[in-house]
Scaffold this motif. Structure first.
Motif, PDB file in Angstrom:
ATOM      1  N   PRO A 449       0.561  -1.148   0.000  1.00 46.69           N
ATOM      2  CA  PRO A 449      -0.124   0.030   0.003  1.00 46.69           C
ATOM      3  C   PRO A 449       0.773   1.257  -0.066  1.00 46.69           C
ATOM      4  O   PRO A 449       2.018   1.151   0.470  1.00 46.69           O
ATOM      5  CB  PRO A 449      -0.811  -0.028   1.311  1.00 46.69           C
ATOM      6  N   ALA A 450       0.201   2.429  -0.469  1.00 46.85           N
ATOM      7  CA  ALA A 450       1.118   3.648  -0.335  1.00 46.85           C
ATOM      8  C   ALA A 450       1.528   4.000   0.905  1.00 46.85           C
ATOM      9  O   ALA A 450       2.658   4.594   0.976  1.00 46.85           O
ATOM     10  CB  ALA A 450       0.245   4.747  -0.979  1.00 46.85           C
ATOM     11  N   THR A 451       0.732   3.798   1.799  1.00 45.05           N
ATOM     12  CA  THR A 451       1.106   4.052   3.210  1.00 45.05           C
ATOM     13  C   THR A 451       2.159   3.143   3.834  1.00 45.05           C
ATOM     14  O   THR A 451       2.702   3.596   4.897  1.00 45.05           O
ATOM     15  CB  THR A 451      -0.057   4.034   4.111  1.00 45.05           C
ATOM     16  N   ALA A 452       2.607   2.059   2.968  1.00 43.64           N
ATOM     17  CA  ALA A 452       3.702   1.140   3.864  1.00 43.64           C
ATOM     18  C   ALA A 452       4.938   2.036   4.021  1.00 43.64           C
ATOM     19  O   ALA A 452       5.346   2.482   3.008  1.00 43.64           O
ATOM     20  CB  ALA A 452       3.920  -0.122   2.988  1.00 43.64           C
ATOM     21  N   VAL A 453       5.339   1.790   5.283  1.00 45.96           N
ATOM     22  CA  VAL A 453       6.621   2.535   5.429  1.00 45.96           C
ATOM     23  C   VAL A 453       7.782   1.880   5.062  1.00 45.96           C
ATOM     24  O   VAL A 453       7.984   0.611   5.379  1.00 45.96           O
ATOM     25  CB  VAL A 453       6.844   2.803   7.040  1.00 45.96           C
ATOM     26  N   VAL A 454       8.585   2.436   4.221  1.00 44.35           N
ATOM     27  CA  VAL A 454       9.809   1.557   3.714  1.00 44.35           C
ATOM     28  C   VAL A 454      11.177   2.038   4.627  1.00 44.35           C
ATOM     29  O   VAL A 454      11.735   1.148   4.705  1.00 44.35           O
ATOM     30  CB  VAL A 454       9.992   2.162   2.322  1.00 44.35           C
ATOM     31  N   CYS A 455      11.125   3.264   4.819  1.00 42.10           N
ATOM     32  CA  CYS A 455      12.425   3.706   5.825  1.00 42.10           C
ATOM     33  C   CYS A 455      11.850   4.308   7.027  1.00 42.10           C
ATOM     34  O   CYS A 455      11.310   5.178   6.960  1.00 42.10           O
ATOM     35  CB  CYS A 455      13.037   4.823   4.786  1.00 42.10           C
TER      36      CYS A 455
END
Length: 507
Positions: A449-455
């Protein structure tokens, strides 16, 4: 001191110019840490016009806001002119360009609620329409004889690692005294420091009063595996022991001694709530805030390590950033009724040669006091001590409520996605732990999802990376420069590279 008063820009508290509109609201943020920086950024994004919303950040440190998460790694870098610089959260000139007044070396000594002003250490007063306390936390100093100097500060050879000044002092001391180091406290920060020092060639001993390290996140089985993994990295762990004395060359324990010239205190922290308490605000363990993140005074809010929400002081950067986003939406008017109802607890140990991840909270007694299994929580464990691998996943009502992983990087992405989004857990939890594709589809750039935290170090989501790509950042380095993804611990570099490749393929 850094200030951001540019041409045509009103000074907070000053009357409007002859041709400019009057400043509608002035938000003053006390503290210039990671929560404060995120709040200032979100406020300006929500209201770009500085004549409608003025933002002032008051920091006690001499530094512009920087990444505190990486201080443990910076501490082992060489001292001197070539020392690794601290990782600032914003590039040079960013605060000026975004019309945010940033004042460093500016401690606040009092809040005058009657006049809606803060008083600085030099007596200057600054008015506010809304005040935000983001004062963070102070290191806990354990009661060890000789740990303090006669003046009340720390004795020579003793350090904490909560700010850049402490990191620089420790780095310089280590260069002059490269001998053994004792770490007092075996939480995340303590073990990060220990592993970094061991990797740099120091003889390191960790002293911890509990039965196993990271006892707040791991169970006994995980703690035992962690001790073995630390030993393999050259870190000696002494558990169930308290430091009782320090004489500059020896750290005395309950029934042992550690010979060293350096002691690093990582025995936890306490919210900085004195300003709020002195101003008559409600204070418990931290500054008590509502779901709206306001204190007992509706004109004052608190976020981050100093704030106590629903009885909890998080102490983690991700919830602090979530609070900053919610409060900014309320103050900037983009979402006046936004509320913070609590954040997910996801923490990753950023240590050389050691991979530890904790999600949520593990059940205290899953077998019950009478020895019968607790039907409310299903626990799956996989333990391989000789390989330094351990995994435990707690499932309740078909959802992950807690997990601890040591040396198991494969399922981290999947378990984090399941936990953060409260997704149903596959029946075969062992397959999830082993990272088998048939257990659950691992998150990919297209399915995230766009809200998924990558960093997590810098709070960068997949949506942030996609937006930066659309603005012209067309490779990993450009994405890092635009969003700072990958400039913290570096653990997200592969994920950023994968998203970069996905975007390039999508055209």
């Amino acid at each position: 001191m850094s200030a951001a008063a540019g041409p045509g820009r009103p000074t907070p508290g000053a009357p409007p110019g002859p041709t400019g509109p009057q400043v509608r609201r002035h938000v003053v943020i006390v503290g210039a840490g990671m929560a404060a920086a995120r709040l200032a950024e979100e406020l300006r994004a929500g209201e770009p016009d500085p004549t409608r919303l003025a933002v002032t950040v008051l920091g006690a440190e001499a530094e512009e806001p920087y990444n505190r998460i990486m201080l443990s790694h910076a501490a082992t870098a060489p001292a001197g002119p070539t020392a690794t610089p601290i990782a600032r959260l914003k590039p040079t000139g960013w605060w000026d360009r975004h019309h945010i007044t940033l004042r460093t070396s500016t401690p606040v000594q009092a809040i005058d609620r009657a006049t809606s002003e803060v008083e600085l250490a030099d007596g200057e007063r600054i008015g506010y329409d809304h005040l935000v306390l983001a004062t963070g936390a102070a290191p806990r100093i354990p009661p060890v004889d000789g740990i303090r100097s006669p003046g009340g500060g720390l004795a020579p050879g003793v350090f904490t690692l909560r700010d850049a000044a402490g990191q620089r002092e420790l780095t310089a001391h280590l260069a002059a005294h490269p001998g053994p180091v004792a770490i007092v406290g075996a939480g995340f920060i303590g073990l990060e420091v220990a592993c970094a020092l061991a990797a740099a060639g120091h003889d390191v001993v960790v002293v911890h009063p509990r039965a196993w390290p990271m006892n707040g996140c791991l169970d006994a089985g995980g703690g035992a595996v962690l001790v073995r993994a630390l030993t393999a990295l050259g870190v000696r762990v002494v558990t169930g022991a308290r430091a009782t004395g320090w004489d500059g060359a020896t750290l005395t324990l309950d029934d042992d001694e550690v010979y060293c010239r350096t002691v690093v205190l990582t025995a936890g922290s306490a919210p900085r709530a004195d300003l709020a308490r002195d101003a008559g605000l409600e204070v418990g363990h931290g500054v008590v805030v509502s779901d709206e993140l306001t204190t007992s005074d509706p004109a004052i809010s608190a976020i981050g390590d100093c704030a106590q929400h629903r009885g909890v002081v998080s102490g983690l950067v991700a919830p602090a950033w979530d609070q900053a986003v919610v409060l900014a939406a309320r103050l900037a008017g983009t979402h006046p009724h936004a509320e913070y109802v609590g954040g997910v607890q996801v923490t990753r140990l950023k240590a050389h040669g050691l991979d530890v991840v904790a999600l949520g909270a593990l059940a205290d007694d899953v077998y019950g006091s009478a020895g019968g299994a607790d039907e409310a929580t299903e626990v799956t464990t996989l333990c391989e001590p000789a390989r330094g691998r351990y995994a435990r996943v707690d499932v309740s009502a078909g959802r992950v409520v807690g997990a601890a992983l040591i040396g198991h990087p494969e399922p981290v992405g999947t378990l984090t996605q399941l936990y953060e989004n409260a997704l149903p857990v596959p029946d075969d939890v062992i397959s999830v732990i082993l990272g088998r594709a048939e257990a659950v589809a691992a998150p990919t750039p297209s399915t995230m999802p766009a809200t998924a935290v990558v960093c997590r170090c810098n709070g960068v989501s997949k949506g942030d990376l996609v937006a930066a790509w659309g603005d012209g950042a067309r490779d990993r380095d450009a994405l890092a420069a635009s969003t700072r993804a990958g400039t913290g611990c570096g653990g997200c570099s592969a994920a950023v590279e994968g998203i970069c490749g996905w975007l390039a393929a999508a055209g």
